[in-house]
Design a protein around this motif. Structure first.
Motif, mmCIF file in Angstrom:
data_model
loop_
_atom_site.group_PDB
_atom_site.id
_atom_site.type_symbol
_atom_site.label_atom_id
_atom_site.label_comp_id
_atom_site.label_asym_id
_atom_site.label_seq_id
_atom_site.Cartn_x
_atom_site.Cartn_y
_atom_site.Cartn_z
ATOM 1 N N ASN A 123 0.824 -1.205 0.000
ATOM 2 C CA ASN A 123 0.000 0.000 0.000
ATOM 3 C C ASN A 123 0.860 1.258 0.000
ATOM 4 N N GLU A 124 1.993 1.222 0.736
ATOM 5 C CA GLU A 124 2.894 2.367 0.740
ATOM 6 C C GLU A 124 3.470 2.609 -0.648
ATOM 7 N N LEU A 125 3.815 1.524 -1.336
ATOM 8 C CA LEU A 125 4.361 1.663 -2.681
ATOM 9 C C LEU A 125 3.314 2.231 -3.629
ATOM 10 N N GLN A 126 2.055 1.824 -3.451
ATOM 11 C CA GLN A 126 0.984 2.324 -4.306
ATOM 12 C C GLN A 126 0.866 3.837 -4.198
ATOM 13 N N ASN A 127 1.123 4.369 -3.004
ATOM 14 C CA ASN A 127 1.049 5.813 -2.816
ATOM 15 C C ASN A 127 2.239 6.535 -3.440
ATOM 16 N N GLU A 128 3.354 5.834 -3.656
ATOM 17 C CA GLU A 128 4.559 6.466 -4.178
ATOM 18 C C GLU A 128 4.599 6.491 -5.698
ATOM 19 N N ILE A 140 -0.027 7.420 -21.322
ATOM 20 C CA ILE A 140 0.000 7.013 -19.918
ATOM 21 C C ILE A 140 1.232 7.645 -19.294
ATOM 22 N N ASN A 141 1.034 8.393 -18.224
ATOM 23 C CA ASN A 141 2.140 9.008 -17.494
ATOM 24 C C ASN A 141 2.488 8.151 -16.286
ATOM 25 N N ILE A 142 3.773 7.959 -16.067
ATOM 26 C CA ILE A 142 4.244 7.176 -14.925
ATOM 27 C C ILE A 142 5.258 8.013 -14.163
ATOM 28 N N SER A 143 5.017 8.179 -12.877
ATOM 29 C CA SER A 143 5.924 8.915 -12.007
ATOM 30 C C SER A 143 6.380 7.983 -10.895
ATOM 31 N N VAL A 144 7.699 7.798 -10.762
ATOM 32 C CA VAL A 144 8.233 6.854 -9.777
ATOM 33 C C VAL A 144 9.055 7.610 -8.738
ATOM 34 N N PRO A 145 9.133 7.078 -7.506
ATOM 35 C CA PRO A 145 9.872 7.770 -6.446
ATOM 36 C C PRO A 145 11.378 7.630 -6.623
ATOM 37 N N ILE A 166 9.831 0.148 -22.763
ATOM 38 C CA ILE A 166 10.645 1.362 -22.710
ATOM 39 C C ILE A 166 11.737 1.176 -21.667
ATOM 40 N N LYS A 167 12.970 1.445 -22.058
ATOM 41 C CA LYS A 167 14.080 1.460 -21.114
ATOM 42 C C LYS A 167 14.408 2.913 -20.803
ATOM 43 N N SER A 168 14.228 3.277 -19.543
ATOM 44 C CA SER A 168 14.444 4.672 -19.177
ATOM 45 C C SER A 168 14.785 4.780 -17.701
ATOM 46 N N PRO A 169 15.832 5.561 -17.369
ATOM 47 C CA PRO A 169 16.158 5.806 -15.957
ATOM 48 C C PRO A 169 15.402 7.000 -15.387
ATOM 49 N N ASN A 170 14.545 7.627 -16.207
ATOM 50 C CA ASN A 170 13.870 8.850 -15.781
ATOM 51 C C ASN A 170 12.820 8.574 -14.716
ATOM 52 N N ARG A 171 12.548 9.595 -13.908
ATOM 53 C CA ARG A 171 11.517 9.490 -12.876
ATOM 54 C C ARG A 171 10.123 9.680 -13.452
ATOM 55 N N LYS A 172 10.039 10.318 -14.612
ATOM 56 C CA LYS A 172 8.757 10.500 -15.283
ATOM 57 C C LYS A 172 8.837 9.870 -16.665
ATOM 58 N N ILE A 173 7.918 8.959 -16.938
ATOM 59 C CA ILE A 173 7.921 8.197 -18.187
ATOM 60 C C ILE A 173 6.563 8.363 -18.851
ATOM 61 N N VAL A 174 6.564 8.521 -20.159
ATOM 62 C CA VAL A 174 5.324 8.670 -20.921
ATOM 63 C C VAL A 174 5.236 7.535 -21.938
ATOM 64 N N ILE A 175 4.111 6.821 -21.930
ATOM 65 C CA ILE A 175 3.852 5.768 -22.916
ATOM 66 C C ILE A 175 2.795 6.277 -23.882
ATOM 67 N N ASN A 176 3.126 6.299 -25.163
ATOM 68 C CA ASN A 176 2.171 6.701 -26.196
ATOM 69 C C ASN A 176 1.286 5.510 -26.537
ATOM 70 N N THR A 177 -0.025 5.662 -26.381
ATOM 71 C CA THR A 177 -0.958 4.559 -26.613
ATOM 72 C C THR A 177 -1.873 4.814 -27.808
ATOM 73 N N ASN A 178 -1.491 5.745 -28.689
ATOM 74 C CA ASN A 178 -2.320 6.023 -29.864
ATOM 75 C C ASN A 178 -2.514 4.788 -30.734
ATOM 76 N N ASP A 179 -1.484 3.923 -30.794
ATOM 77 C CA ASP A 179 -1.551 2.746 -31.655
ATOM 78 C C ASP A 179 -1.886 1.475 -30.882
#
Length: 204
Positions: A123-128, A140-145, A166-179
């Motif tokens: 549950n703590e991870l879900q909040n992060e 789809i936007n993904i924000s990780v702690p 997607i391989k990315s070290p970024n804290r914010k990741i965007v997945i394009n779902t148009n296709d």
């Protein structure tokens, strides 16, 4: 020439861990481990009792997958320079939840480091970790702690197929779902020590 060396078989692993926080879902990889065994130089894993299933491993850590659901037996034994010890077994149940949106928990945390997570920690991870919008249409936007280094993000459909990776070290990741076709998907975030799964709905 030196005399041939002989090695004693190592002890049986004391137990095989269970998956944390979630049932084992068909087409979703789930991790297990055994505690360290004295004199063990390597480990061997196997799975029986279910069709189209397999296990891959790196020493005492293993990943189980299956394209069918039902009861299976997971096996592990330690080896001492090729001399095997006795098998340890664990009965696991693989649920048919890859096609049922109600069968997935909102989020699953599977820890490979030798420590099973509690429901409170899940549950703590879900909040992060933030995944939004949900339902999603175009992105789809993904924000990780900062505390977790997720290096690979996958979008998995209800057939168990990876449609985006997607391989990315970024804290914010965007997945394009148009296709991407509308439906229920799983977001899988992988790091060296853990895997995080969360369901997401794509609607057009």
């Amino acid at each position: 020439m030196p005399p041939n060396l002989t090695y004693d078989p190592p002890a049986q692993p004391s137990y095989i861990s269970g998956p944390a926080c979630s049932p084992h879902c068909r087409d979703i990889e789930v991790d297990y481990f055994v505690p360290a065994v004295d004199k063990a130089t390597s480990y061997e894993w196997d799975i029986t009792g279910i069709y189209a299933a397999g296990v891959t491993w790196n020493g005492p850590y293993a990943t189980v997958w299956s394209h069918h659901y039902g009861t299976a037996t997971l096996w592990c034994r330690a080896l001492n320079y090729g001399v095997p010890g006795p098998w340890q077994t664990k009965t696991i149940y693989i649920e048919n939840c890859s096609r049922d949106s109600n069968s997935f928990g909102n989020q699953t945390k599977i820890n490979k480091s030798g420590k099973l997570l509690t429901n409170i920690e899940c549950n703590e991870l879900q909040n992060e970790v933030r995944i939004y919008p949900n339902p999603a249409s175009n992105i789809i936007n993904i924000s990780v702690p900062n505390s977790v280094n997720y290096s690979v993000v996958e979008l998995i459909n209800n057939q168990g197929e990876t449609v985006k990776s997607i391989k990315s070290p970024n804290r914010k990741i965007v997945i394009n779902t148009n296709d991407v076709s509308p439906g229920l998907y799983i977001i899988k975030l992988s790091s060296r020590n853990s895997i995080l799964l969360e369901k997401v709905i794509i609607s057009k």
